[in-house]
Design a protein around this motif. Structure first.
Motif, PDB file in Angstrom:
ATOM      1  N   GLU A 392       0.831  -1.200   0.000  1.00 27.16           N
ATOM      2  CA  GLU A 392       0.000   0.000   0.000  1.00 27.16           C
ATOM      3  C   GLU A 392       0.870   1.256   0.000  1.00 27.16           C
ATOM      4  N   SER A 420       0.922  -5.277   2.602  1.00 26.99           N
ATOM      5  CA  SER A 420      -0.152  -5.454   1.626  1.00 26.99           C
ATOM      6  C   SER A 420      -1.473  -4.892   2.105  1.00 26.99           C
ATOM      7  N   ASP A 421      -1.621  -4.704   3.432  1.00 26.68           N
ATOM      8  CA  ASP A 421      -2.903  -4.238   3.977  1.00 26.68           C
ATOM      9  C   ASP A 421      -2.775  -3.016   4.873  1.00 26.68           C
ATOM     10  N   THR A 422      -1.580  -2.516   5.089  1.00 22.49           N
ATOM     11  CA  THR A 422      -1.393  -1.380   5.982  1.00 22.49           C
ATOM     12  C   THR A 422      -0.397  -0.389   5.394  1.00 22.49           C
ATOM     13  N   HIS A 449      -5.317   0.359  -2.555  1.00 18.92           N
ATOM     14  CA  HIS A 449      -5.615  -1.030  -2.247  1.00 18.92           C
ATOM     15  C   HIS A 449      -5.063  -1.844  -3.412  1.00 18.92           C
ATOM     16  N   GLN A 452      -7.157  -5.345  -3.170  1.00 14.69           N
ATOM     17  CA  GLN A 452      -8.523  -5.356  -2.646  1.00 14.69           C
ATOM     18  C   GLN A 452      -9.421  -4.439  -3.466  1.00 14.69           C
ATOM     19  N   SER A 457     -11.944  -0.114   4.738  1.00 11.66           N
ATOM     20  CA  SER A 457     -11.777  -1.192   5.705  1.00 11.66           C
ATOM     21  C   SER A 457     -11.927  -0.645   7.118  1.00 11.66           C
TER      22      SER A 457
END
Length: 545
Positions: A392, A420-422, A449, A452, A457
């Motif tokens: 990200e 990958s998510d933060t 994202h 995603q 989120s």
């Protein structure tokens, strides 16, 4: 200027307000002592920045509201905040109280001008009623609860502008005003000394090691005495309970004014005597959220820059920004090619006022946010390497207030650590130092994202709550380049979204919230408008590779 127009067109937008009415509105906000003090200190600094702009543009009523709200927030609430006794926060509070001392003099200057307009309006209304066959009492200019409250920023404005219909005018107005402010800012830097620059950067980011000299304290005491003399001639200002008892209720969310206090007169908050800062204790890191049953959540990994970081400002120059400009707008079909809009020399922020483009769920007006259409594409190009590696990337949307609208003019890429998510910001103080040096407001954030879909989120919601608690118009742009739709502009609902997220104690990357209507689209429809031709600059604070 717009706020001094004598004509009252009968619209809610143009009805003058009295100082007492504005004072009641200034106290009508929600204060939660469980929100960290650093958030509230940044909010207080933002109030002063906005008030200065409104004052310069001739919007006396809105300037008065913001200055009074700042004074009430600092002296009534923040002084009793649970974190107020921490050494680094004490220093910031002392500076905020000094700002209040200066601003009370401005309130005394604005007060007679505002009341004069209101009294003139009241006299005109009484004369109009006397000519009617069945006279009626003059109604209060504040509408009933079933109606939206008046907007002091539009007081005395005969014809406020619709954002969607005047985007080209908004772009031209912003370009001229941003150039003018940059010229003034650069000239001020050239004639100032290093000591002057150091004094101007004091406040939330001060080092606790800096003492307060005696001459400054003597000047503050003189100001305080003059304020007390002025205050003797003002009626008592209502406070719900004495200061000694307010600390017993710091765990509850406070909202003012009550129906009873709405009938009362007012008085400026008392300015406490200047306290010597604690210069012995070393600076501490900002306190994190507790995980108790009534405390907000811990700071999420993805949380970006929205806290005041009490450190010594970094005086190193920022990277040279890259200017990006959208292509000039094409004429609309059926419209003449000749430009009938005001000439460049006639573009003055005090001449134009944009009306709110949307409202929060609680009825609070949301000022228009003008967004450069090419900003998202430019951001994705800067984030390409991370996106390719499934990491990200985040950026900060910065800008300023012009003619009661917010213009995004800077894309700030902070130093950051990503998964990958933060996406977590590193060296937040550099971001705040840069924004302060350029007189920028943080209007929201943008992030990717990589794999995603385009949605907010649970971590995104917690991140954005920090922005929106400081500025209701703050936006979150989510870019999902591999999905359809590939981007969106969002805000938290209020209520229930903002309050639900602030009170959430859950942890983890993804966790559910009870409310379904927790965030909404801010672009279609909403208070955000893309404006072709609106220029912006990119400032990348990440280390050079």
């Amino acid at each position: 200027m717009a706020s001094q127009q004598p004509a009252f067109a009968g619209s809610d937008f143009s009805v003058p307000m009295s100082v007492e009415q504005i004072t009641r509105m200034a106290q009508d906000y929600e204060y939660n002592p469980m929100i960290p003090l650093r958030y509230w200190l940044r909010s207080a600094a933002s109030l002063l920045k906005e008030a200065s702009i409104y004052e310069n543009e001739g919007h006396d009523e809105q300037a008065y509201l913001l200055l009074f709200r700042h004074a009430q927030l600092v002296l009534v609430h923040l002084a009793d905040h649970p974190e107020a006794k921490q050494p680094n926060n004490r220093k910031a509070l002392i500076q905020a109280e000094k700002d209040v001392r200066q601003n009370l003099k401005k309130l005394e200057i604005l007060k007679p001008r505002i009341n004069k307009r209101y009294e003139r309006y009241s006299q005109l209304m009484k004369e109009r009623q006397s000519r009617k066959s069945t006279p009626t009492a003059l109604d209060d200019t504040i509408p009933s609860r079933s109606q939206r409250p008046p907007d002091p920023a539009l007081t005395g404005v005969p014809q406020p502008l619709e954002a969607g219909e005047n985007r080209e005018l908004a772009v031209r107005l912003a370009q001229k005003e941003l150039d003018r402010r940059a010229t003034v800012r650069n000239a001020s830097r050239q004639i100032s000394t290093p000591e002057d620059q150091g004094r101007r950067t004091t406040g939330v980011g001060d080092s606790p090691g800096q003492g307060v000299d005696r001459s400054s304290r003597r000047a503050d005491d003189d100001i305080a005495r003059r304020i007390q003399e002025v205050r003797m001639n003002i009626d008592e200002w209502p406070v719900d309970r004495p200061r000694s008892t307010r600390s017993d209720h710091v765990q509850s969310t406070i909202r003012r004014p009550s129906a009873q206090s709405a009938q009362s007169t007012y008085k400026y908050p008392s300015v406490p005597k200047h306290r010597q800062a604690d210069v012995q204790a070393p600076p501490t890191e900002p306190q994190q959220f507790d995980n108790g049953p009534s405390a907000p959540p811990q700071r999420p990994p993805k949380e970006t820059v929205h806290q005041a970081h009490p450190t010594v400002p970094d005086l190193s120059p920022p990277p040279r920004p890259d200017k990006v400009s959208s292509p000039p707008p094409l004429p609309e079909k059926g419209m003449p090619v000749a430009d009938a809009s005001p000439s460049q020399s006639d573009l003055n922020p005090s001449t134009f006022t944009f009306k709110p483009s949307a409202y929060l769920e609680n009825g609070t007006p949301l000022r228009t946010v003008f967004l450069p259409p090419t900003l998202r594409t430019r951001f994705l190009s800067l984030a390409y390497d991370n996106t390719r590696r499934n990491l990200e990337t985040c950026g900060i949307l910065c800008g300023t207030l012009i003619s009661n609208a917010l213009f995004i003019s800077k894309l700030l890429i902070p130093e950051q650590e990503s998964t990958s998510d933060t996406c977590e910001t590193v060296n937040e103080s550099a971001v705040f130092d840069y924004c302060d040096s350029e007189d920028l407001m943080m209007l929201g954030w943008i992030h990717t994202h990589p794999t995603q879909t385009c949605f907010m989120s649970s971590r995104d919601l917690h991140t954005h709550s920090g922005y929106q608690v400081m500025l209701p118009e703050s936006i979150a742009i989510v870019c999902a380049p591999s999905k359809d739709p590939d981007w969106g502009v969002f805000r938290l609902t209020d209520p229930p979204g903002l309050k639900s997220v602030l009170s959430c104690t859950q942890t983890g990357l993804f966790h559910p919230h009870a409310e379904t209507n927790i965030y909404t689209d801010a672009l279609r429809p909403g208070h955000v408008f893309e404006a072709k031709g609106l220029e912006f600059e990119v400032v990348d604070l990440r280390p050079r590779k």
